[in-house]
Scaffold this motif. Sequence first.
Motif, PDB file in Angstrom:
ATOM      1  N   LEU A  42      38.473  49.017  47.884  1.00  0.00           N
ATOM      2  CA  LEU A  42      38.110  48.366  46.625  1.00  0.00           C
ATOM      3  C   LEU A  42      38.599  46.924  46.594  1.00  0.00           C
ATOM      4  N   LEU A  43      39.864  46.724  46.976  1.00  0.00           N
ATOM      5  CA  LEU A  43      40.438  45.379  46.944  1.00  0.00           C
ATOM      6  C   LEU A  43      39.782  44.477  47.973  1.00  0.00           C
ATOM      7  N   ARG A  44      39.447  45.033  49.134  1.00  0.00           N
ATOM      8  CA  ARG A  44      38.765  44.250  50.179  1.00  0.00           C
ATOM      9  C   ARG A  44      37.393  43.789  49.705  1.00  0.00           C
ATOM     10  N   GLU A  45      36.590  44.712  49.179  1.00  0.00           N
ATOM     11  CA  GLU A  45      35.225  44.357  48.800  1.00  0.00           C
ATOM     12  C   GLU A  45      35.205  43.479  47.549  1.00  0.00           C
ATOM     13  N   HIS A  46      36.182  43.651  46.667  1.00  0.00           N
ATOM     14  CA  HIS A  46      36.293  42.781  45.495  1.00  0.00           C
ATOM     15  C   HIS A  46      36.534  41.345  45.939  1.00  0.00           C
ATOM     16  N   ARG A  47      37.502  41.165  46.829  1.00  0.00           N
ATOM     17  CA  ARG A  47      37.765  39.818  47.338  1.00  0.00           C
ATOM     18  C   ARG A  47      36.574  39.303  48.134  1.00  0.00           C
ATOM     19  N   GLY A  48      35.982  40.177  48.943  1.00  0.00           N
ATOM     20  CA  GLY A  48      34.868  39.762  49.778  1.00  0.00           C
ATOM     21  C   GLY A  48      33.666  39.293  48.984  1.00  0.00           C
ATOM     22  N   ASP A  49      33.328  40.006  47.924  1.00  0.00           N
ATOM     23  CA  ASP A  49      32.196  39.587  47.082  1.00  0.00           C
ATOM     24  C   ASP A  49      32.438  38.203  46.499  1.00  0.00           C
ATOM     25  N   GLY A  50      33.674  37.944  46.046  1.00  0.00           N
ATOM     26  CA  GLY A  50      33.988  36.621  45.526  1.00  0.00           C
ATOM     27  C   GLY A  50      33.949  35.553  46.603  1.00  0.00           C
ATOM     28  N   HIS A  51      34.415  35.923  47.800  1.00  0.00           N
ATOM     29  CA  HIS A  51      34.435  34.984  48.923  1.00  0.00           C
ATOM     30  C   HIS A  51      33.015  34.517  49.270  1.00  0.00           C
TER      31      HIS A  51
END
Length: 288
Positions: A160-169
């Motif tokens: 969850l934390l990876r994809e949350h950051r990734g979407d913003g990135h």
Amino acid sequence: MTSPLPERAGRRCHNVLNPLHSTHYFSPDLGRELAAIGIEDDRGAYFAARSAAMGAVGPGTVTATFYNFRHELVARHVPGVWRSASPEAVLAARARAVDATLRRLLGDELIASEEVAEAAGLALRAAQACTRTARPLYAAHADLPVPEEPHLALWHAATLLREHRGDGHLAVLLAAGLDPVEALVSHTATGKGMAPRWALGTRGWTREDWEAAVDRLRGRGLLDAEGELTDAGAALRQHIEAETDRLDLAPYTHLGVAGVERLTELAKGLLTTAVANGAFPAGMIGKD
């Protein structure tokens, strides 16, 4: 009154949590489990495993949400993977692969430890503050149930934390005017990105695509004649990471200074053990 997080505290936490998520992509367990349900190609297995939370999506959705893969490579496998196995079957196979991978890399004693349970609780608490808006990969995974076993709950929270950051990135990359190959080339030039042979071998781009992106970045004054980042290029990459940090601040602020520090410490210890047990291929990161 909540104390502000130290600068880059969230990024440091992400940098040790994200690889714990990624271990299964480099594990023979994922290939074995997906081959057993009919998805035998390694690239197809990756696209299926990472996109299954979104349902039986088409290649356009995968290309859009993964960003730096060549669309023709994606379309070679998607939606064909869904004719071999449903997204639900893929998610179940992925869960079995993650369980086997973490048990092999960490060992049953560490898997059953209080440290893993504590890390899972902290990571899940951080993820409570993630938001779905304009974050499709995170939102899809946020709709999945939290596994009961602590090591799988930790992996779920790290996802969850990876994809949350990734979407913003990805939003930041788009705003910076970096296309998929330019993003790869400029990241590799920092020395922290995927080595060119790995990027080309897994993302579907050709050497010609890579060199054309290098030329475009030189034309913008972001790379020098040797392919190294110029001052402007380094500043742009620093800006991208700082903006990504800003968009990803909520979960770590929610967890608090002490929680972020403890989660970082726990995840670093788990990652050190996983790496020592061969979690990732040699030579994957770097400029060569």
